[in-house]
Design an enzyme around this catalytic site. Structure first.
Site, PDB file in Angstrom:
ATOM      1  N   LEU A   1      -7.655   8.796  51.501  1.00 31.08           N
ATOM      2  CA  LEU A   1      -8.234   9.230  50.233  1.00 31.08           C
ATOM      3  C   LEU A   1      -7.593   8.374  49.141  1.00 31.08           C
ATOM      4  O   LEU A   1      -6.424   7.981  49.266  1.00 31.08           O
ATOM      5  CB  LEU A   1      -7.924  10.714  49.978  1.00 31.08           C
ATOM      6  CG  LEU A   1      -8.607  11.722  50.914  1.00 31.08           C
ATOM      7  CD1 LEU A   1      -8.114  13.139  50.631  1.00 31.08           C
ATOM      8  CD2 LEU A   1     -10.124  11.650  50.783  1.00 31.08           C
ATOM      9  N   ASP A   2      -8.340   8.120  48.084  1.00 32.01           N
ATOM     10  CA  ASP A   2      -7.784   7.336  46.982  1.00 32.01           C
ATOM     11  C   ASP A   2      -6.607   8.079  46.353  1.00 32.01           C
ATOM     12  O   ASP A   2      -6.512   9.302  46.462  1.00 32.01           O
ATOM     13  CB  ASP A   2      -8.841   7.108  45.893  1.00 32.01           C
ATOM     14  CG  ASP A   2     -10.011   6.283  46.412  1.00 32.01           C
ATOM     15  OD1 ASP A   2      -9.821   5.538  47.377  1.00 32.01           O
ATOM     16  OD2 ASP A   2     -11.103   6.408  45.828  1.00 32.01           O
ATOM     17  N   GLN A   3      -5.831   7.323  45.646  1.00 29.96           N
ATOM     18  CA  GLN A   3      -4.658   7.880  44.950  1.00 29.96           C
ATOM     19  C   GLN A   3      -5.036   9.091  44.099  1.00 29.96           C
ATOM     20  O   GLN A   3      -4.355  10.110  44.081  1.00 29.96           O
ATOM     21  CB  GLN A   3      -4.052   6.725  44.130  1.00 29.96           C
ATOM     22  CG  GLN A   3      -3.063   7.053  43.084  1.00 29.96           C
ATOM     23  CD  GLN A   3      -3.734   7.466  41.788  1.00 29.96           C
ATOM     24  OE1 GLN A   3      -3.518   8.588  41.327  1.00 29.96           O
ATOM     25  NE2 GLN A   3      -4.545   6.611  41.185  1.00 29.96           N
TER      26      GLN A   3
ATOM     27  N   LYS B   1     -17.273   6.999  45.076  1.00 25.62           N
ATOM     28  CA  LYS B   1     -17.269   6.413  43.728  1.00 25.62           C
ATOM     29  C   LYS B   1     -18.308   5.305  43.624  1.00 25.62           C
ATOM     30  O   LYS B   1     -19.016   5.195  42.612  1.00 25.62           O
ATOM     31  CB  LYS B   1     -15.873   5.871  43.403  1.00 25.62           C
ATOM     32  CG  LYS B   1     -14.850   6.982  43.221  1.00 25.62           C
ATOM     33  CD  LYS B   1     -13.460   6.423  43.014  1.00 25.62           C
ATOM     34  CE  LYS B   1     -12.438   7.546  42.953  1.00 25.62           C
ATOM     35  NZ  LYS B   1     -11.069   7.075  43.115  1.00 25.62           N
TER      36      LYS B   1
END
Ligand code: URA
Length: 256
Positions: free
Chosen positions: A125-127, A211
């Protein structure tokens, strides 16, 4: 030998400790010999010191107290974590703390199993993304969850920058083209809860997929939370930053 059989073999206490991530075999033997390891009797519930490193136990479910840390042994490490924002999923993060800092030392130090280097995040998962993250040292589970053959759906709760209407869902369901592949990527399901909140279900795991899809459909993600993988939902009582072992029913819900 299948998993059920592996999980029923007795092992020496020093090997159990080593496999659980309490240090090198030498360190583990030392901990035992110095009386730092208590074993809980399944029959009476009493804690007894075990100072013979060669004593055999059935590892799965064995309860240990190692230098005061209570530990339930699991032959396979399969856990879920409620990932906070501001944390990277990488083992060697570049800018933010690593997700592995949220795990207790034995899980961080589990020895490698074949090609699997200790406990690993299943996908990333992204930051700034929060929510359900799985981690395991089981190579087969990682493979199955990532394999397009199983197409495990993942559900994301998306906060949008611009108010949207159902035409955004229509675009995401019809498919949008991302910059690294001419083939359109489609959402498996999409629901607009209100103009700023979307529930998006995706299969596949392209880089920044949510995104990029939302951007390709003309909007922007303000916040992102993964609420479900397969049939497994992030439990409401698992606080941000907390982890827990997956139970058999959780694994069944993953559908792999
Ligand atoms: N898609 C994204 O864009 N980011 C994530 O963290 C997960 C899926």
């Amino acid at each position: 030998m299948d998993k059920a059989e592996q999980e029923q073999h007795t092992m020496q206490l020093q090997d159990i400790l080593f496999a659980q991530g309490f240090g090198t075999r030498r360190v583990c033997a030392g901990l035992i010999q110095q009386g730092h390891v208590l074993v809980r009797s399944a029959a009476t519930g009493e804690w007894q010191p075990c100072v013979d490193a060669g004593t055999e136990f059935e590892p799965e479910g064995l309860r240990l107290r190692v230098q005061g840390l209570d530990w339930v042994c699991h032959v396979r490490a399969c856990i879920m974590l409620h990932k906070p924002a501001g944390i990277e999923c990488s083992q060697k993060p570049s800018a933010w703390p690593s997700v592995y800092t949220l795990l207790p030392a034995p899980l961080r130090q589990r020895p490698n199993k074949g090609a699997v280097q200790g406990v690993q995040a299943v996908g990333r998962l992204d930051q700034d993304t929060t929510g359900l993250l799985l981690l395991t040292d089981d190579g087969q589970l990682i493979h199955r969850l990532a394999s397009p053959k199983h197409d495990v759906p993942k559900v994301y709760e998306v906060t949008l920058k611009h108010p949207a209407d159902t035409s955004l869902c229509a675009k995401l369901l019809a498919g949008v083209v991302l910059d690294d592949d001419p083939r359109p990527v489609r959402a498996a399901a999409c629901e607009l809860a209100d103009p700023l909140h979307l529930r998006l279900t995706l299969t596949g795991g392209k880089y920044h997929q949510v995104k990029r899809m939302v951007a390709a459909a003309g909007n922007r993600v303000e916040a992102l939370h993964r609420s479900q993988i397969g049939g497994l939902k992030l439990p409401p009582d698992l606080a941000v930053g907390q982890w827990r072992w997956l139970q058999a029913q959780d694994l069944a819900l993953l559908g792999v």
